[in-house]
Design a protein around this motif. Sequence first.
Motif, short mmCIF file in Angstrom:
data_model
loop_
_atom_site.label_atom_id
_atom_site.label_comp_id
_atom_site.label_asym_id
_atom_site.label_seq_id
_atom_site.Cartn_x
_atom_site.Cartn_y
_atom_site.Cartn_z
N ARG A 1 18.10 34.86 3.34
CA ARG A 1 16.61 35.54 4.17
C ARG A 1 15.20 35.46 3.35
O ARG A 1 15.34 36.51 2.88
CB ARG A 1 17.33 36.95 4.97
N GLN B 1 11.15 44.69 11.04
CA GLN B 1 12.87 45.46 11.58
C GLN B 1 12.88 44.17 12.61
O GLN B 1 14.50 43.72 12.01
CB GLN B 1 12.94 46.71 12.02
N GLU B 2 12.29 44.13 12.92
CA GLU B 2 12.95 43.16 14.10
C GLU B 2 13.10 41.01 13.29
O GLU B 2 13.70 40.63 13.72
CB GLU B 2 11.72 42.48 15.17
N GLY C 1 14.48 41.35 10.38
CA GLY C 1 15.35 42.05 9.65
C GLY C 1 15.12 41.44 8.60
O GLY C 1 16.03 41.45 7.00
N GLN D 1 18.06 42.77 5.73
CA GLN D 1 18.75 41.58 4.67
C GLN D 1 18.04 40.87 3.88
O GLN D 1 18.22 40.07 3.43
CB GLN D 1 19.73 40.86 6.12
#
Length: 444
Positions: A2, A58-59, A61, A64
């Motif tokens: 990611r 955080q939204e 990701g 990850q």
Amino acid sequence: MRVIVVGAGRVGRSIAANLEQTHEVVVVDRDGDTVEELTYSLDVLAIQGDGTEIGTLQEAGIEQAGLVIACTDNDESNVVICGAAKTAGETFTIARVRRRTLLETWTGSQEAFGVDFMVCMDLLTAQTIFRISGLPAAQDVKMFAGGLVRMVEFAIGPNSPVADSTVSEADQYDSLTFAAIFRDDEMIVATGDADIRAGDRVVVIGSPDSVTGFADDIVCTHNNSTEEVVIVGGSEIGFQTAREFEEHGFRPRLIEQEHERARECAEKLPNTMVMENDATDAEFLSREHVDEADIVVAALDGDEKNLLVSLLARRLGVDRTVAVIENHEYAELFETVGIDVAVNPREVTAEEIVRFTRTDKTEKIAMVERDRAEVIEIEVGEDSVLTGRQISDATTELPDGVVIGAISRSGKLITPRGTTVIQPGDHVVVFVDAAVLDTVSQVI
């Protein structure tokens, strides 16, 4: 992996487009229209928000994510984004900045601010301009293996001695490999019987001496040293370009119209003659003998201005012109109307960043002909298809569109031949057609 790209300007968009097929890409931008457009144009997750806020990350990701690339138009915001990303984990962070002073501060503070790698766009552009300036007919120049290897794309003129010859006939150099020929929209792998024509762009990989010798030969003369350099525009790129030439022993001239900026440049560039004037004034250019320059670099703020200055320089009889362009779509237009080289700072920066998204063994990447091919430097491991085999045998397992250009072994250059055996730990410089890049990356 990611990858979170914060900032959907031209750099961010270019990076996202390059990675969308091979990575899980999330793009964050404050502008809602931009986010909506990206949703339909690229295979990425586009999020509207402020990347300096941990909630937005955080939204996206962040927990990850393996990589966060901060490439907004604000240097300080990019540093803050990297710092915020670090609070959420051990994500590798890259900040794109324009100011060299910020890069120097980061370097001197031992990778502070939560930034793992910092890219200075203006400095990278200046270094690119300097490398191109030293080789006649060069369209692009990249260094590999710590400077041991050069990759250069040359334009073949109508009067070039190698025009209408085969690659075998043109290959008269001990440590040079012909990788590819670009002809209009066609890419041709440079086999021995491939013909070279006027108007072609030829990619070669080899030692600096052999590349320089080839450059001299294709323009019919061995007296092509760049001595008289004129830089138009005291922009940050223009300033950094002058500084780059100074650091290599040159005494360039810089033209800047704005009084305070001209004075600032003169104070900071002791070996540069700074002239305060309008560079679009043809009489001034003639009076100052700009026509005698070996190269004119147009580094004004604005593509149209740089085009005008370059055309004026051409009209005066300047041998070689290099123009900085912000809109990559103008590159072919500039070169069509007679500008020798168009350098796009955002493409240069994207190229530097993209290498961090590849295999751990990838040391450096150069994009060729606007992403139609790549030249990559890879440290060969035990499990590589190349290891312990003669190149003639190993390459039978590789798809078409791959050329092994050079090998660096323990700091020494080895020119690849069919019988050359590649060893673990070798640094191999490979030309790869973009269409087979993923396949090649998995096996070498």
